[in-house]
Structure formats: C-alpha cells, structure tokens
Design an enzyme around this catalytic site. Structure first.
Site, PDB file in Angstrom:
ATOM      1  N   HIS A 187       0.799  -1.223   0.000  1.00 12.00           N
ATOM      2  CA  HIS A 187       0.000   0.000   0.000  1.00 12.00           C
ATOM      3  C   HIS A 187       0.831   1.273   0.000  1.00 12.00           C
ATOM      4  O   HIS A 187       0.297   2.365  -0.098  1.00 12.00           O
ATOM      5  CB  HIS A 187      -1.001  -0.026   1.165  1.00 12.00           C
ATOM      6  CG  HIS A 187      -2.169  -0.927   0.875  1.00 12.00           C
ATOM      7  ND1 HIS A 187      -3.452  -0.675   1.286  1.00 12.00           N
ATOM      8  CD2 HIS A 187      -2.240  -2.078   0.156  1.00 12.00           C
ATOM      9  CE1 HIS A 187      -4.253  -1.648   0.871  1.00 12.00           C
ATOM     10  NE2 HIS A 187      -3.544  -2.511   0.188  1.00 12.00           N
ATOM     11  N   SER A 215      -0.231  -1.305  -6.323  1.00 15.14           N
ATOM     12  CA  SER A 215      -0.035  -2.446  -7.213  1.00 15.14           C
ATOM     13  C   SER A 215       0.734  -2.066  -8.470  1.00 15.14           C
ATOM     14  O   SER A 215       0.564  -0.969  -8.997  1.00 15.14           O
ATOM     15  CB  SER A 215      -1.393  -2.999  -7.644  1.00 15.14           C
ATOM     16  OG  SER A 215      -2.085  -3.525  -6.544  1.00 15.14           O
ATOM     17  N   LYS A 250     -14.699  -7.640  -8.377  1.00 13.65           N
ATOM     18  CA  LYS A 250     -13.889  -8.524  -9.226  1.00 13.65           C
ATOM     19  C   LYS A 250     -13.274  -9.658  -8.399  1.00 13.65           C
ATOM     20  O   LYS A 250     -13.238 -10.813  -8.827  1.00 13.65           O
ATOM     21  CB  LYS A 250     -12.794  -7.697  -9.908  1.00 13.65           C
ATOM     22  CG  LYS A 250     -12.148  -8.421 -11.081  1.00 13.65           C
ATOM     23  CD  LYS A 250     -11.182  -7.499 -11.819  1.00 13.65           C
ATOM     24  CE  LYS A 250     -10.472  -8.249 -12.931  1.00 13.65           C
ATOM     25  NZ  LYS A 250      -9.493  -7.429 -13.641  1.00 13.65           N
ATOM     26  N   ASP A 251     -12.820  -9.319  -7.196  1.00 16.32           N
ATOM     27  CA  ASP A 251     -12.252 -10.353  -6.323  1.00 16.32           C
ATOM     28  C   ASP A 251     -13.321 -11.347  -5.874  1.00 16.32           C
ATOM     29  O   ASP A 251     -13.050 -12.542  -5.752  1.00 16.32           O
ATOM     30  CB  ASP A 251     -11.594  -9.709  -5.095  1.00 16.32           C
ATOM     31  CG  ASP A 251     -10.221  -9.125  -5.429  1.00 16.32           C
ATOM     32  OD1 ASP A 251      -9.743  -9.364  -6.560  1.00 16.32           O
ATOM     33  OD2 ASP A 251      -9.635  -8.447  -4.573  1.00 16.32           O
ATOM     34  N   GLU A 299       4.374 -33.676  -0.627  1.00 18.04           N
ATOM     35  CA  GLU A 299       3.188 -33.241  -1.353  1.00 18.04           C
ATOM     36  C   GLU A 299       3.616 -32.542  -2.648  1.00 18.04           C
ATOM     37  O   GLU A 299       4.755 -32.098  -2.774  1.00 18.04           O
ATOM     38  CB  GLU A 299       2.380 -32.292  -0.475  1.00 18.04           C
ATOM     39  CG  GLU A 299       1.901 -32.962   0.791  1.00 18.04           C
ATOM     40  CD  GLU A 299       0.411 -33.212   0.773  1.00 18.04           C
ATOM     41  OE1 GLU A 299      -0.004 -34.170   0.096  1.00 18.04           O
ATOM     42  OE2 GLU A 299      -0.316 -32.461   1.419  1.00 18.04           O
TER      43      GLU A 299
END
Lengths: 416, 252
Positions: A214, A218, A242-243, A286
């Site tokens: 922040h 981005s 959108k998320d 894994e």
C-alpha cells in the site's frame, strides 16, 4: 488520498476520533487507489489471503478434536472424519485447502515474475512474499506430519535428517529437532505446536506484505506507475466485486475436489498408520514441494570435500533464497514482459523447467530421471544467475508506453 | 545413526529398487462399482451381504477398530438389527467398582470387536504376518476398491518357475505376488440370508462394497451435499459476474 468521510454514526465517530479504525479501513479497502488495468492474474493475491483465512479457521476447529500423540493421532483424525459433526468436511477442506493455497500463491508469484512486480520500488514487498512462501512450506510440511500416517512419519524422517548434513553441529541439531534420538512423541508434539503457531506468523507477514504494497500500490500489466488520477480507480466497488467473482470461481473448482475427489492429492500410504519399522517403497512429499525435492536429490556427487547431501540441502534452500535476490539479478529497467520480447520466451522456458522439476521430484531417482533432474536444476540456477543478468544488458525492449492510458489507447487528458 | 543411513538410502536410491520390485504386480482391472461417479451410492443389498462376509470370514483375522456398530445406522440398518449384531460378540469391559474386569455382550456404541488382543497375538496366529486393520483399507491402497476386489479374487496357481515361499500364497495383484493371507474366500464359504449364491466373485464384490463404506462412510452425504453446494456457488458466481460487468461498465 481523499480525506475520510465524516462519519455520521456518533458511535463510529467517537471511536474513530480515538482509534481511527474506520478511517483506516476506508483508506485501505474502500477508496484505496488501484490501477484500472489490472488483469485477472491480479486476483490471486487476495485469493491467497482468503484461503489463508479458511485454513486458519478450519485448522482451529480440527485442533479441537485432534490428539497429538503417536498412539492416538491417526485414529483421532479418522474419528474427526466419522464422529465429529461435518468433521469430514472440515478436514477435507483443510487438507485440500493446503493445495489450493499453494496453487494461488504460485500463480501469484509467477504473475509477479511475468510483470516484473519485484522491481524497484517493490523489492521489500517481494522479499516478504518469499518469506511467506518459506513459512508456508514449513507449516504445510508439519501439517503433513500430524495425521501420523506412513508418509507423515517418513517425510518427517527424511526432512529432519537433512539438517544432519550441516558439518559438526548437524547431528545435535537433529536430536534437538526431534526432542530425542528418534522421531517420536516429542517430535509430533512440537510439530503440532509449531503448526498451530506458524499460520499466525504468516498472518503477521501478510500484514507487512500489504503494508509494503500500500506504499507504492499495485504494479500493473503495463509495468509503468500510474501517472494520473484517471488511471486509478477506487478499490471498492471495482476490485471488491472482481475479487468476489474470482473467489466464486476458485471455490467452485476447489470444492469439486473437496466433495468429489478429496483424496486426489494424498498418497494412499498416508492412510497406513506410521510404522518406524517399515519404510515405504517410495517416499514423496506433497506436490507443491516436488520441484524443491527434485533439486535436493539432483546432487548425487561430492564436490571436492563437500558431501553430496550437504550440497543438495544447500541447493534446495538456495533455490528459494535466490528468488529474494531477483530484484538485483534482473538488470533490465523494463518491468513488464509485454515489452521484453526475449524475456517473454525465457519466462515460459523457466516455467516449463519448474514443471519438469516437479515431475522429476515425483519420480523415483533412477535411469534418465537423474540426468534430467540435474539439467533442470542447473537451468533453474542458470536462469537466475546467468540469463536474467545478461538479458537486461543484451535484450532490446520494445518501446514502453509512457502511461497506462497511452497503453490502453485512451485519449490524452486535456489540461494535465 | 544407522537409521539415518537407511533413510537416506531409501530416499535417494534404495527405495527405488524396492518400488521397482513392488510395482511388478499388474494393476487390478476397474470394476463398475455402483458407488463410483458423482452420484454413486452404496448398494444396500451388497452392503448387507458384505457385512455377512466380513463377520463370518475376515473378522477372524482382521480388526475394523474405527467402525462402531452404531455406524451401520448410516446405511439403513435398524436399531434392532444393530443391537442384535453388536450383542453377538462378547467384549471385555471394566474395571467395575470391585476393580475387576468383566465381559458383557456388545452394544451399538462399541467398536467392531478385534479378533486379537494385540498385534503380537495377531502375528503369532498368522505365521508372523500381521493382518492389517481394514477400517480405511480402500483409502490406503492404490486402486482402492478395484485393488481389494482384485486381491480377493487374485489367488491363482503360480506360473511355472515361480518359487512361493513356505507359508505364502501366490496372488496375481499383491505387490511381489507372495501374500501371507491364505485365500480367504471359497465357493459357498458363507450362507447369505437373502439366498444369493455365494460365489467367490459375489463375496469379493460384497465385502469390497462393505469395506469401501467402512473406509468412507461419509461418501454419500459428501456427494449429495457437494452437488447442492456446487450448484449454489455456480449460480452465485454467475450473478457476481453479471454484477461485475455492470459495475465496470460505468467506468470511463
């Protein structure tokens, strides 16, 4: 930053004057300015965060019915599946959630690699991200041990034994990790304690990650900073919706596994209770740790007086640490692969190399798998140590648009 | 640190030879189980017959200690039936207020009674081999129910030249082909209450169904719930997509 609204509710106003939580949320989640051109690849950061929360919540509930004792752990997990209300659902969500978490984080990481999100001024943001990845790996590994099946036990044996490669103090360290002279109840107990602790460390790291994010905001597919208010949109409602949509898609695929193929990613051997006297034919971690396992096993030769095992261990840890150095190893001033014609291809070669390593990690170390694993390992390090530094010097980037709006073909604003 | 040497050998190479040997057995052919697929359920008649096979054959060697008699209610057994099934075994309980152990008839809340008091006793009775607990057996083997069915029907005469060790039996699908368990199923070995003819195939099919249920008793509920949840999420996600389009359309 726009000033926070004047809060109408008197209680909210009272609290916010003393502890500005509401203003904080408003600035960080509501009117937080975000580049307008983020693609769906940018969904995976928030998705990872949501999966983390799901893991913590299901994990806490599981811990209420789990017994960290070598004689009871296996049965207590099956008891959760049979006798706890919706215990099977909680356990399968947690078990497959680990895979979903790594899927999201790996996509997030490869997104960062493609668009150069690690470059100045976001180096610390990137490094914190890699530390999160390391912590996740430790957490997932210890979680794998808790059901105390055959793979749990033998994976714990192989991984803890890696530390014995450290010269002189290796053996004491292993005994210290085990809490004794073999993997036993004290080991299981401390793994459980740490498995409960580390996710909260991850939450703290995520907070730091977001804090750093922040500050400079981005990155975006064009790879140039936002230059005008017109290029930024408030996080809410644009990215919240959108998320949320992205979350719906993720949940759909994730729950397909949970409900219809819950054991797809589990070795059947882990449904056999741990037995120190019987070594499984094929010990594998894994899937999300496979590439690193391949790097560990790639070193089959001593170098000078350093034993192969120690080099393998060093190589494995270096393969993650080297990611932290990437902001300086990548010498190109251009961020986005869109404008780096050669890097764009190199990127996919590197991606394929990681897949090959994953495949080799899952295969027994025999025949052709060994040299292929060695070549893939060499390429992995070559990508960071040779290709990335040289590419920045010799590659001729395409012209980089001067701004996001220019890249989007939007008309220049008048009067700015 | 002998252990360590072993482990590293296992991790870095030795295990390979082991696995190469172990994987010699062919993959058991896939069967058309009614419980396959996203809507599959356990056939109730198969299950009942499978329970008969387990109680009359397998239970003399294999425990099923994660399953309680009361769990049978989940697949349609009535309370009375469960009580009768449970009461057929004697379980040791106690200590009572005199400080003594005593035995009593089984109750629905009891786990399926184990044939042996401890693993040592189990080995002693089986030529040194340990008959594993069968509670999660289909989850614990590659191939799951197909493997189990293959194993139970896979007893054959060894091919010419194959040396079967003393006390071992040749089995087509067991890794390495030599298994300590003697062929447990023989034509007519159990008498089915519903009159079905007890061929080896029939018994293997039934007991595999029963043990698949024992391994994944939640399966039917899981699939049913999964279908509903996925449908809701699908619709919700479609709506969210519409909303996203609408909100973003306002952006210039």
């Amino acid at each position: 930053m726009t000033p926070a609204p004047v809060w109408k509710n008197p209680i909210v106003r009272w609290i916010d004057y003393r502890l500005p939580v509401f203003s904080f949320i408003h600035h960080q989640l509501v009117d937080y300015p975000t580049p307008r051109n983020l693609s769906y690849w940018w969904n995976f950061g928030s998705l990872s965060g949501i999966v983390l929360v799901i893991m913590v919540m299901t994990g806490i509930v599981l811990a209420m019915s789990y017994t960290p004792h070598v004689d009871h752990a296996f049965d207590s997990v099956e008891r959760i599946m049979r006798d706890v209300n919706y215990g099977w659902l909680i356990r399968y969500v947690h078990m497959n959630g680990a895979s979903a978490f790594f899927v999201c984080v790996y996509i997030h990481l490869f997104r960062g690699l493609y668009y150069g999100s690690y470059k100045a001024p976001r180096e610390i943001l990137w490094i914190v991200g890699i530390v999160i990845l390391l912590t996740m790996m430790a957490t997932a590994f210890m979680g794998y041990v808790l059901p105390w099946g055959q793979m749990s036990f033998w994976a714990a044996t192989v991984i803890t034994n890696l530390f014995s490669a450290i010269p002189l103090i290796g053996e004491p360290i292993v005994a210290w990790l085990w809490g004794g002279f073999s993997i036993d109840n004290p080991t299981l107990n401390r793994f459980f304690a740490l498995h409960y602790l580390l996710p909260f460390v991850i939450l703290g790291l995520v907070f730091v990650h977001l804090w750093a994010l922040h500050i400079h905001k981005s990155n975006n597919p064009v790879g140039v900073e936002t230059k005008s208010a017109r290029e930024e949109i408030p996080f809410h409602p644009y990215y919240t919706i959108k998320d949320l949509f992205g979350l719906g898609v993720l949940l759909f695929f994730f729950l397909c596994f949970v409900f219809f193929a819950p054991n797809m990613f589990v070795e059947p051997d882990n449904y056999i209770p741990a037995n120190p006297l019987v070594t499984p034919a094929h010990i594998v971690p894994e899937w999300y740790l496979m590439p690193f396992y391949a790097i560990l096993r790639a070193i089959t030769f001593d170098i000078w007086f350093i034993p192969a095992k120690l080099i393998g261990v060093i190589a494995m840890f270096s393969s993650i640490v080297i990611l932290m150095l990437l902001p300086w190893l990548d010498t190109s001033p251009v961020r986005s692969a869109r404008y780096r014609p050669i890097y764009k291809q190199v990127y996919w070669i590197f991606f394929a190399d990681c897949l090959v390593l994953g495949y080799i990690g899952a295969s027994p170390p025999e025949g052709w798998y060994i040299p292929i694993g060695q070549i893939a390992t060499a390429y992995y390090f070559g990508h960071f140590l040779i290709v990335m530094p040289l590419l920045g010097i010799f590659e001729r980037p395409l012209p980089v648009p001067e701004s996001i709006t220019a890249a989007m073909g939007m008309p220049k604003e008048a009067g700015r | 640190m002998i252990r360590f040497g072993l482990v590293l050998a296992a991790a870095l190479g030795l295990g390979v030879t082991l696995s190469a040997e172990a994987s010699e057995a062919p993959k058991a052919p896939a069967q058309a189980w009614p419980f396959n697929g996203p809507l599959g359920t356990y056939d109730r008649n198969d299950l009942r017959r499978g329970l008969t096979v387990y109680r009359n054959v397998c239970a003399s060697c294999h425990s099923l200690h994660l399953v309680s008699y009361r769990h049978l209610a989940g697949v349609g057994f009535t309370e009375e039936e469960i009580k009768t099934i449970a009461a057929a075994v004697e379980v040791e309980d106690g200590p009572n207020d005199q400080g003594e152990k005593f035995s009593r008839a089984g109750r629905p809340a009891d786990r399926f009674k184990s044939p042996f008091a401890n693993p040592q006793a189990a080995r002693a009775a089986n030529n040194g081999a340990f008959p594993p607990d069968l509670s999660v057996i289909t989850k614990a083997r590659k191939g799951g129910p197909d493997y189990l069915y293959g194993l139970l029907t896979g007893y054959k005469n060894p091919p010419a030249g194959f040396k079967v060790l003393e006390g071992m039996n040749y089995n087509e699908y067991f890794p390495g082909h030599q298994i300590a368990m003697p062929a447990p199923l023989n034509e007519g070995g159990v008498e089915y209450p519903d009159g079905t003819k007890s061929t080896v195939q029939q018994m293997a099919h039934d007991v595999t169904t029963f043990l698949s249920w024992a391994s994944e008793p939640e399966m039917e509920e899981r699939k049913r719930m999964g279908l509903k949840v996925l449908m809701v999420i699908f619709v919700l996600t479609a709506l969210l997509y519409g909303l996203k389009r609408q909100i973003w359309a306002a952006l210039h």
